[in-house]
Design a protein around this motif. Structure first.
Motif, PDB file in Angstrom:
ATOM      1  N   THR A   1      17.131  27.802  30.607  1.00  0.00           N
ATOM      2  CA  THR A   1      15.624  27.140  30.564  1.00  0.00           C
ATOM      3  C   THR A   1      14.457  27.721  29.135  1.00  0.00           C
ATOM      4  O   THR A   1      14.905  29.116  29.160  1.00  0.00           O
TER       5      THR A   1
ATOM      6  N   ASP B   1       8.689  33.597  36.692  1.00  0.00           N
ATOM      7  CA  ASP B   1       8.064  32.682  37.182  1.00  0.00           C
ATOM      8  C   ASP B   1       7.088  33.404  38.187  1.00  0.00           C
ATOM      9  O   ASP B   1       7.019  33.632  39.657  1.00  0.00           O
TER      10      ASP B   1
ATOM     11  N   THR C   1      18.807  21.476  28.482  1.00  0.00           N
ATOM     12  CA  THR C   1      18.299  22.178  27.630  1.00  0.00           C
ATOM     13  C   THR C   1      19.474  21.967  25.840  1.00  0.00           C
ATOM     14  O   THR C   1      20.659  22.212  26.631  1.00  0.00           O
TER      15      THR C   1
ATOM     16  N   SER D   1      18.532  31.615  32.184  1.00  0.00           N
ATOM     17  CA  SER D   1      19.215  30.564  32.819  1.00  0.00           C
ATOM     18  C   SER D   1      18.408  30.463  34.279  1.00  0.00           C
ATOM     19  O   SER D   1      18.850  29.601  35.445  1.00  0.00           O
ATOM     20  N   ASP D   2      17.427  31.379  34.874  1.00  0.00           N
ATOM     21  CA  ASP D   2      16.770  31.398  35.685  1.00  0.00           C
ATOM     22  C   ASP D   2      14.910  31.075  35.986  1.00  0.00           C
ATOM     23  O   ASP D   2      14.515  31.628  34.691  1.00  0.00           O
ATOM     24  N   ARG D   3      14.821  31.001  36.748  1.00  0.00           N
ATOM     25  CA  ARG D   3      12.819  31.261  36.654  1.00  0.00           C
ATOM     26  C   ARG D   3      12.627  32.327  37.372  1.00  0.00           C
ATOM     27  O   ARG D   3      11.228  32.109  37.917  1.00  0.00           O
TER      28      ARG D   3
ATOM     29  N   SER E   1      10.547  24.022  22.988  1.00  0.00           N
ATOM     30  CA  SER E   1      11.181  22.307  23.440  1.00  0.00           C
ATOM     31  C   SER E   1       9.623  21.386  23.447  1.00  0.00           C
ATOM     32  O   SER E   1      10.251  20.511  24.004  1.00  0.00           O
TER      33      SER E   1
ATOM     34  N   TRP F   1      16.558  33.639  26.822  1.00  0.00           N
ATOM     35  CA  TRP F   1      16.037  32.738  27.282  1.00  0.00           C
ATOM     36  C   TRP F   1      16.726  32.435  28.653  1.00  0.00           C
ATOM     37  O   TRP F   1      17.742  33.604  28.171  1.00  0.00           O
TER      38      TRP F   1
ATOM     39  N   GLU G   1      10.789  27.276  28.000  1.00  0.00           N
ATOM     40  CA  GLU G   1       9.690  26.374  28.394  1.00  0.00           C
ATOM     41  C   GLU G   1       9.749  25.953  28.938  1.00  0.00           C
ATOM     42  O   GLU G   1      10.548  25.900  30.370  1.00  0.00           O
ATOM     43  N   ARG G   2      10.009  24.067  29.063  1.00  0.00           N
ATOM     44  CA  ARG G   2       9.240  22.990  30.396  1.00  0.00           C
ATOM     45  C   ARG G   2      10.878  22.578  29.844  1.00  0.00           C
ATOM     46  O   ARG G   2      11.080  21.459  30.953  1.00  0.00           O
ATOM     47  N   GLN G   3      11.987  23.091  29.043  1.00  0.00           N
ATOM     48  CA  GLN G   3      13.039  22.732  29.385  1.00  0.00           C
ATOM     49  C   GLN G   3      14.365  23.201  30.140  1.00  0.00           C
ATOM     50  O   GLN G   3      14.133  24.271  29.804  1.00  0.00           O
ATOM     51  N   GLU G   4      15.187  22.231  30.835  1.00  0.00           N
ATOM     52  CA  GLU G   4      15.721  23.370  32.035  1.00  0.00           C
ATOM     53  C   GLU G   4      17.148  22.504  31.934  1.00  0.00           C
ATOM     54  O   GLU G   4      16.981  20.949  31.413  1.00  0.00           O
TER      55      GLU G   4
END
Length: 198
Positions: free
Chosen positions: A173, A23, A182, A18-20, A191, A16, A175-178
């Motif tokens: 991060t 995306d 998280t 720590s950033d997007r 998540s 996982w 899935e939908r949890q940030e």
């Protein structure tokens, strides 16, 4: 065996971010590549997971057994659930009913498992509420949860992840949890614990 939150976070960082940063891109992140590769490896041994379902059917013949495994999550998930039951029937109103499930999760990232409960309330056929239960579980879920836990330990050699470690907040991060929401639970299991096919 005792597994620390620090160790589990170091494992989770492999899968996982720590950033997007990735995306919306066609390119997959190195973490996602590793995650999908691990799932491919684990799915080669899916027959072991179906043995659990058979054993649960034999141990809990009065309940239904199902599966909620999704490869976007970091775990296999089984369901032990009861049929929908009428809660109230008010004259002139739609009947209200409830169903519940015990969910057993085995992480693909670490040799840990967890068991939790989900309850859905309906008005007629419309879903109106759902709740997730960790510890303590409602009375009707406790005996099935103990059976699921015992079978997970016997068949997979995994250890229960203590709730206090599962609730450890992590800077990743999932899935939908940030962050800051998280937790290790999200990274090691799912998540969306409330999302089960009932």
């Amino acid at each position: 065996m005792s597994i620390s939150a620090e160790y589990l976070l170091s494992v989770a960082r492999n899968y996982w971010r720590s950033d997007r940063e990735f995306d919306g891109k066609l390119e997959r992140s190195p973490e996602l590549e590793r995650f999908q590769g691990l799932w491919e490896e684990k799915l080669e041994k899916i027959d072991e997971w179906w043995v659990l379902h058979d054993e649960l059917r034999a141990a809990l013949p009065h309940l239904k057994i199902g599966d909620a495994t999704a490869t976007v999550d970091a775990c296999f998930r089984c369901l032990v659930y009861a049929e929908q039951q009428l809660v109230s029937e008010d004259p002139g109103n739609e009947p209200r009913s409830r169903c519940w499930a015990v969910v057993g999760c085995v992480s693909i990232l670490a040799p840990v498992y967890t068991v939790y409960g989900v309850q859905y309330d309906y008005k007629g056929r419309e879903w109106i509420a759902r709740r997730v239960f960790f510890e303590p579980l409602p009375p009707e879920m406790q005996a099935p949860a103990e059976t699921v836990a015992r079978k997970l330990e016997e068949l997979f050699g995994v250890e229960a992840l203590p709730r206090e470690i599962a609730e450890t907040r992590i800077p990743l991060t999932v899935e939908r949890q940030e962050p800051p929401h998280t937790t290790l639970f999200h990274a090691l299991f799912t998540s969306r614990p409330e999302s089960v096919p009932l």
